[in-house]
Design a protein around this motif. Structure first.
Motif, short mmCIF file in Angstrom:
data_model
loop_
_atom_site.label_atom_id
_atom_site.label_comp_id
_atom_site.label_asym_id
_atom_site.label_seq_id
_atom_site.Cartn_x
_atom_site.Cartn_y
_atom_site.Cartn_z
N UNK A 168 0.84 -1.20 0.00
CA UNK A 168 0.00 0.00 0.00
C UNK A 168 0.88 1.25 0.00
N UNK A 169 1.98 1.22 0.74
CA UNK A 169 2.91 2.36 0.76
C UNK A 169 3.53 2.59 -0.61
N UNK A 170 3.85 1.50 -1.32
CA UNK A 170 4.43 1.63 -2.65
C UNK A 170 3.42 2.19 -3.65
N UNK A 171 2.16 1.81 -3.49
CA UNK A 171 1.12 2.38 -4.36
C UNK A 171 0.97 3.88 -4.09
N UNK A 172 1.07 4.26 -2.83
CA UNK A 172 1.02 5.68 -2.47
C UNK A 172 2.19 6.43 -3.08
N UNK A 173 3.37 5.81 -3.08
CA UNK A 173 4.56 6.42 -3.69
C UNK A 173 4.33 6.71 -5.17
N UNK A 204 -7.74 -9.41 9.07
CA UNK A 204 -7.64 -9.53 7.62
C UNK A 204 -8.24 -8.32 6.93
N UNK A 205 -9.34 -7.83 7.46
CA UNK A 205 -9.96 -6.64 6.90
C UNK A 205 -9.05 -5.43 7.03
N UNK A 206 -8.40 -5.29 8.19
CA UNK A 206 -7.54 -4.13 8.44
C UNK A 206 -6.27 -4.18 7.62
N UNK A 207 -5.64 -5.35 7.52
CA UNK A 207 -4.31 -5.45 6.92
C UNK A 207 -4.30 -5.92 5.47
N UNK A 208 -5.45 -6.38 4.97
CA UNK A 208 -5.49 -6.83 3.59
C UNK A 208 -6.56 -6.10 2.78
N UNK A 209 -7.80 -6.10 3.28
CA UNK A 209 -8.90 -5.52 2.51
C UNK A 209 -8.74 -4.00 2.37
N UNK A 210 -8.55 -3.30 3.48
CA UNK A 210 -8.41 -1.84 3.42
C UNK A 210 -7.19 -1.41 2.61
N UNK A 211 -6.00 -2.02 2.82
CA UNK A 211 -4.86 -1.64 1.96
C UNK A 211 -5.13 -1.91 0.48
N UNK A 242 -8.03 -1.84 -1.05
CA UNK A 242 -8.93 -0.78 -1.52
C UNK A 242 -8.14 0.50 -1.74
N UNK A 243 -7.21 0.81 -0.81
CA UNK A 243 -6.37 2.00 -0.96
C UNK A 243 -5.50 1.92 -2.21
N UNK A 244 -4.95 0.73 -2.47
CA UNK A 244 -4.12 0.55 -3.67
C UNK A 244 -4.97 0.73 -4.93
N UNK A 245 -6.16 0.14 -4.95
CA UNK A 245 -7.04 0.26 -6.11
C UNK A 245 -7.40 1.72 -6.36
N UNK A 246 -7.70 2.47 -5.30
CA UNK A 246 -8.02 3.90 -5.45
C UNK A 246 -6.82 4.69 -5.95
N UNK A 247 -5.63 4.38 -5.41
CA UNK A 247 -4.41 5.08 -5.84
C UNK A 247 -4.15 4.85 -7.31
#
Length: 312
Positions: free
Chosen positions: A115-120, A202-209, A211-216
């Protein structure tokens, strides 16, 4: 028929392959995947360390991803290989707990790091003028450190809880490593409370990241669509699509295994899906993220030329 009822505290890992010619073929294939992942990730770490042109936030994150993948696959494959070759499928409770802890730590940490790399990439393409501030060295260190710490805390909680559950006489885990969902099938008590915590994690560490990657990447693709250069758009679309393919192959099988109710899954499905996110993804990451990159190819040439000049 082999008896898997034991009075000791050891577990039995039933493994991934049968002791047959077909099983030997797939075992050799897994070993080749392991060696490829080992070589690819280790090469990326050394290349980023040696070439100063790659001392940027993006490659700093990539070096950590390679380190995680290297540790990730090394946590599982050596034990699986030794069990297959020796025929001894037992694993002590302590070794099983350590394997489970390392696996869960690395899995959660890698999920957050992706997720951090997608933000980058999002910042680099959508806010290029603010990139030095939004992705400074301090921000990168915080992202990486946070991924490791949060992953370790999450793993510690789940491992302690899982190994305090009373298990029945049969301690045969129908898997090739000490995976928590597979272990829960052996419990002698109702584990719905613990399964709920697994669902939450799993929701916190996989699903939410994810979703964040998909949005990024959605924002990135929108910015790329507005580019005037058709060649630039083509390259950007190709890069984003390959990145999303690898990210999806990591998150989706993982999330399905840990979120789908136990009655709707089979042990065979769990093992096949686990092969994707424990073996294939660590092998593909250095290829997709780095080895296809023009900057990385240039770094290989510089390092090779420097090595040859020193040798001569």
């Amino acid at each position: 028929m082999e008896n898997h009822n034991h009075t000791s505290t050891d577990f039995i890992l039933l493994g991934l392959f049968p002791q047959s010619p077909a099983g030997l073929f797939f075992f050799i294939l897994v070993v080749l995947i392991f060696l490829t992942a080992l070589l690819g990730n280790l090469s990326m770490i050394l290349l980023i360390l040696l070439d100063t042109h790659l001392h940027t936030p993006m490659y700093f994150l990539l070096s950590q991803l390679s380190l995680m993948d290297l540790s990730y696959i090394s946590t599982i494959v050596p034990k699986m290989a030794s069990s297959y070759l020796s025929g001894n499928k037992s694993i002590s409770s302590i070794a099983c707990g350590v394997q489970s802890f390392l696996f869960l730590t690395l899995a959660a940490a890698e999920g957050l790091l992706l997720a951090s790399m997608a933000y980058d990439r999002y910042v680099a393409i959508c806010f290029p003028l603010h990139y030095p501030v939004l992705m400074s060295k301090r921000v990168c260190v915080l992202m990486i450190t946070g991924s490791w710490i949060i992953g370790s805390i999450n793993s510690c909680v789940h491992t302690i809880h899982a190994f305090h559950i009373p298990y029945c006489q049969s301690r045969a885990i129908n898997h090739f490593f000490c995976d928590v969902p597979a272990m829960l099938t052996l419990a002698c008590m109702d584990t719905w409370v613990y399964e709920y915590t697994v669902f939450l994690s799993t929701t916190l560490f996989l699903v939410f990241p994810f979703i964040g990657i998909a949005c990024s990447y959605g924002r990135v693709l929108l910015a790329v669509h507005r580019m005037h250069s058709s060649e630039g758009r083509r390259k950007a679309y190709s890069t984003c699509s390959t990145h999303l393919t690898v990210v999806t192959s990591y998150y989706v099988p993982f999330a399905y295994t840990y979120l789908c109710p136990r009655p709707l899954r089979t042990p065979t499905e769990d093992k096949i899906l686990a092969v994707i996110y424990t073996l294939l993804t660590p092998m593909l990451n250095p290829i997709i993220y780095s080895l296809r990159n023009r900057e990385v190819m240039g770094a290989w040439r510089r390092v090779t030329q420097s090595f040859c000049s020193v040798k001569n």
